[in-house]
Design a protein around this motif. Structure first.
Motif, short mmCIF file in Angstrom:
data_model
loop_
_atom_site.label_atom_id
_atom_site.label_comp_id
_atom_site.label_asym_id
_atom_site.label_seq_id
_atom_site.Cartn_x
_atom_site.Cartn_y
_atom_site.Cartn_z
N UNK A 98 49.26 -2.13 -4.66
CA UNK A 98 48.28 -0.53 -4.17
C UNK A 98 47.60 -1.42 -2.78
N UNK A 99 46.69 -0.48 -2.02
CA UNK A 99 46.69 -0.73 -0.58
C UNK A 99 44.52 -0.07 -0.87
N UNK A 100 43.88 -0.79 -1.53
CA UNK A 100 43.03 -0.42 -1.87
C UNK A 100 42.42 -0.19 -0.73
N UNK A 106 38.47 9.28 3.13
CA UNK A 106 37.62 10.32 2.24
C UNK A 106 37.64 9.30 0.89
N UNK A 107 36.72 9.26 0.08
CA UNK A 107 36.20 8.62 -0.29
C UNK A 107 37.70 8.29 -0.99
#
Length: 121
Positions: A98-100, A106-107
């Protein structure tokens, strides 16, 4: 085989990405790893030597996340899979990176890549 060890939400700071600022500043990566293996020997013996030590696995995965930068999280996931497969008892592995904090204009909640590999004999 339906036995699994799951390590989810492993967090570490890495410098992966295609942009210079990602390499310079780094960001948090979150990794989930699911290992498939026969857990009966460990269940019978009650001995950690008969299973994958998830604490030691976490250390090795963090070394990859915090180590040599790569452009793509696909490459990072592949390297993490290789670590998981070093134990010959592991017959299959699924890794999600995951690369949050990905640089998306964009949101969004998360960007993730999931890769699955089976041991070839």
């Amino acid at each position: 085989m339906t036995d699994r060890i799951e390590l989810t939400g492993l967090r570490a700071h890495g410098r992966h990405g295609v942009y210079d600022f990602e390499r310079a500043n780094g960001q948090e990566f979150v990794v989930d790893a699911v290992l498939e293996l026969d857990l009966r020997p460990a269940a019978r013996s009650d001995d950690v030597r008969d299973t994958v030590h998830y604490g030691e696995l976490a250390e090795r995965l963090v070394e990859v996340i915090t180590g040599e930068p790569v452009n793509l999280i696909e490459t990072l996931a592949d390297r993490l899979i290789e670590v998981c497969l070093t134990d010959p008892r592991v017959t299959g592995v699924t890794v999600t990176v995951h690369k949050p904090e990905a640089p998306v204009p964009h949101a969004f909640t998360d960007v993730a890549v999931t890769m699955c590999r089976r041991r070839t004999r």
